[in-house]
Design a protein around this motif. Structure first.
Motif, PDB file in Angstrom:
ATOM      1  N   VAL A 183      39.226  44.354  43.737  1.00  0.00           N
ATOM      2  CA  VAL A 183      38.130  43.417  44.011  1.00  0.00           C
ATOM      3  C   VAL A 183      38.050  43.173  45.520  1.00  0.00           C
ATOM      4  O   VAL A 183      38.991  43.461  46.251  1.00  0.00           O
ATOM      5  CB  VAL A 183      38.346  42.051  43.306  1.00  0.00           C
ATOM      6  CG1 VAL A 183      38.255  42.174  41.805  1.00  0.00           C
ATOM      7  CG2 VAL A 183      39.677  41.416  43.714  1.00  0.00           C
TER       8      VAL A 183
ATOM      9  N   PHE B 183      37.826  35.802  34.609  1.00  0.00           N
ATOM     10  CA  PHE B 183      38.727  36.308  35.644  1.00  0.00           C
ATOM     11  C   PHE B 183      39.096  37.746  35.311  1.00  0.00           C
ATOM     12  O   PHE B 183      39.206  38.121  34.141  1.00  0.00           O
ATOM     13  CB  PHE B 183      39.995  35.443  35.740  1.00  0.00           C
ATOM     14  CG  PHE B 183      40.693  35.600  37.070  1.00  0.00           C
ATOM     15  CD1 PHE B 183      40.268  34.880  38.182  1.00  0.00           C
ATOM     16  CD2 PHE B 183      41.764  36.470  37.205  1.00  0.00           C
ATOM     17  CE1 PHE B 183      40.901  35.035  39.416  1.00  0.00           C
ATOM     18  CE2 PHE B 183      42.393  36.633  38.432  1.00  0.00           C
ATOM     19  CZ  PHE B 183      41.970  35.903  39.537  1.00  0.00           C
ATOM     20  N   PHE B 184      39.255  38.528  36.369  1.00  0.00           N
ATOM     21  CA  PHE B 184      39.594  39.948  36.230  1.00  0.00           C
ATOM     22  C   PHE B 184      40.924  40.163  36.934  1.00  0.00           C
ATOM     23  O   PHE B 184      41.011  40.018  38.159  1.00  0.00           O
ATOM     24  CB  PHE B 184      38.484  40.776  36.896  1.00  0.00           C
ATOM     25  CG  PHE B 184      38.673  42.246  36.796  1.00  0.00           C
ATOM     26  CD1 PHE B 184      38.255  42.933  35.663  1.00  0.00           C
ATOM     27  CD2 PHE B 184      39.258  42.961  37.831  1.00  0.00           C
ATOM     28  CE1 PHE B 184      38.430  44.307  35.565  1.00  0.00           C
ATOM     29  CE2 PHE B 184      39.438  44.328  37.742  1.00  0.00           C
ATOM     30  CZ  PHE B 184      39.012  44.998  36.603  1.00  0.00           C
TER      31      PHE B 184
ATOM     32  N   THR C 223      39.684  30.630  41.414  1.00  0.00           N
ATOM     33  CA  THR C 223      39.627  31.842  42.239  1.00  0.00           C
ATOM     34  C   THR C 223      40.304  31.575  43.586  1.00  0.00           C
ATOM     35  O   THR C 223      40.611  30.421  43.913  1.00  0.00           O
ATOM     36  CB  THR C 223      38.162  32.277  42.502  1.00  0.00           C
ATOM     37  OG1 THR C 223      37.560  31.296  43.362  1.00  0.00           O
ATOM     38  CG2 THR C 223      37.373  32.416  41.228  1.00  0.00           C
ATOM     39  N   LYS C 224      40.479  32.664  44.347  1.00  0.00           N
ATOM     40  CA  LYS C 224      41.081  32.568  45.683  1.00  0.00           C
ATOM     41  C   LYS C 224      40.274  31.592  46.556  1.00  0.00           C
ATOM     42  O   LYS C 224      40.819  30.926  47.411  1.00  0.00           O
ATOM     43  CB  LYS C 224      41.042  33.975  46.305  1.00  0.00           C
ATOM     44  CG  LYS C 224      42.042  34.271  47.379  1.00  0.00           C
ATOM     45  CD  LYS C 224      42.070  35.795  47.570  1.00  0.00           C
ATOM     46  CE  LYS C 224      42.749  36.238  48.817  1.00  0.00           C
ATOM     47  NZ  LYS C 224      42.795  37.705  48.937  1.00  0.00           N
TER      48      LYS C 224
ATOM     49  N   ARG D 240      31.959  40.667  41.719  1.00  0.00           N
ATOM     50  CA  ARG D 240      31.634  39.362  41.113  1.00  0.00           C
ATOM     51  C   ARG D 240      30.281  38.831  41.596  1.00  0.00           C
ATOM     52  O   ARG D 240      29.799  37.839  41.073  1.00  0.00           O
ATOM     53  CB  ARG D 240      32.752  38.352  41.422  1.00  0.00           C
ATOM     54  CG  ARG D 240      34.081  38.679  40.737  1.00  0.00           C
ATOM     55  CD  ARG D 240      35.162  37.651  41.113  1.00  0.00           C
ATOM     56  NE  ARG D 240      34.752  36.308  40.847  1.00  0.00           N
ATOM     57  CZ  ARG D 240      35.109  35.592  39.753  1.00  0.00           C
ATOM     58  NH1 ARG D 240      35.913  36.125  38.854  1.00  0.00           N
ATOM     59  NH2 ARG D 240      34.676  34.362  39.584  1.00  0.00           N
TER      60      ARG D 240
ATOM     61  N   SER E 246      37.484  39.896  47.899  1.00  0.00           N
ATOM     62  CA  SER E 246      37.304  38.433  47.866  1.00  0.00           C
ATOM     63  C   SER E 246      36.709  37.975  49.192  1.00  0.00           C
ATOM     64  O   SER E 246      35.532  37.652  49.270  1.00  0.00           O
ATOM     65  CB  SER E 246      38.624  37.717  47.579  1.00  0.00           C
ATOM     66  OG  SER E 246      39.051  38.037  46.279  1.00  0.00           O
TER      67      SER E 246
END
Ligand code: PRP
Ligand code: ORO
Length: 220
Positions: free
Chosen positions: A125, A34-35, A25-26, A155, A127
């Protein structure tokens, strides 16, 4: 789980937007899922995606006057949601920004309808919350009022990185900092419910890894 969330997870799996495996992920965490919203990449999928966003927004019963989609992915998301809302007799204006200032023609960074009234920010999303923060700033600067954030997937994980885990998620921080609701079409709990109830044994095999990830990084 409501049926919009359940159908959205199935739709995202079918489109291979939601995938299981090992992804960074970031934030530098290794995630078992993962999306990737960029893979809603044809007309039929984008149209269906707009329906899911519109359903979630209308179900929230939040009052709003228009939509704003932050560049780049938010642009198509706001546009397809506006089309879906219009089909449901709720025709509202939408606007978006450019990442680079245009120095000719009409110039500037804002495109579309004038930002006014209660504005819903539409993204895929959250983040770290940077995109929402920048959107809130642009909306307020134009004299309008951010009233909600609408995203595809929450998430439900705490901020930080692979080693350091904060107390709250970026979604919780956005709610707290701006005092506005964050609506998600689906969230991690919905995904776990989906994996628990699916008849697809191959898919169900991902349940333990997703649960373990949630136990490590999930919000309390
Ligand atoms: O909460 P944040 O830390 O801002 O992360 C979320 C943002 O990051 C991605 O966009 P990005 O800024 O990468 O731009 P893109 O839409 O051009 O891919 C995503 O589409 C969100 O807008
Ligand atoms: O945390 C991220 O970087 C991230 C996770 C995810 O599932 N999808 C996405 O676009 N970004």
């Amino acid at each position: 789980m409501n049926s919009n969330s359940f159908e959205f997870i199935q739709f995202s799996l079918d489109a291979k937007v939601l995938a299981f495996g090992s992804f960074k992920t970031k934030a530098g965490r290794m995630s078992p899922y993962f999306f990737n919203a960029g893979d809603f990449n044809d007309g039929a999928r984008l149209g269906a995606l707009g329906e899911f966003y519109a359903n979630a927004l209308l179900a929230s019963q939040i009052e709003f006057d228009m939509l704003f989609g932050p560049a780049y992915k938010g642009i198509t998301l706001a546009a397809t949601t506006a089309v879906a809302l219009a089909k449901k007799d709720k025709n509202v204006p939408f606007a978006y920004n450019r990442k680079e200032v245009k120095d000719h023609g009409e110039g500037g960074t804002l495109v579309g309808a004038k930002l006014q009234g209660k504005v819903v920010i539409i993204d895929d999303v959250i983040s770290a919350g940077t995109s929402v923060r920048e959107s809130v700033e642009m909306i307020k600067k134009a004299g309008a009022q951010p009233c909600a954030v609408l995203i595809a997937l929450d998430r439900m994980e705490r901020s930080g990185d692979a080693v350091n885990v904060g107390e709250f998620s970026a979604v919780q921080a956005v709610k707290e900092e701006f005092g506005i609701p964050v609506i998600a079409i689906a969230n991690l709990q919905d995904l776990l419910d989906f994996l628990q109830s699916t008849a697809d044994t191959h898919l169900q095999q991902n349940l333990v890894a997703v649960q373990t990830y949630r136990n490590t990084y999930g919000i309390r």
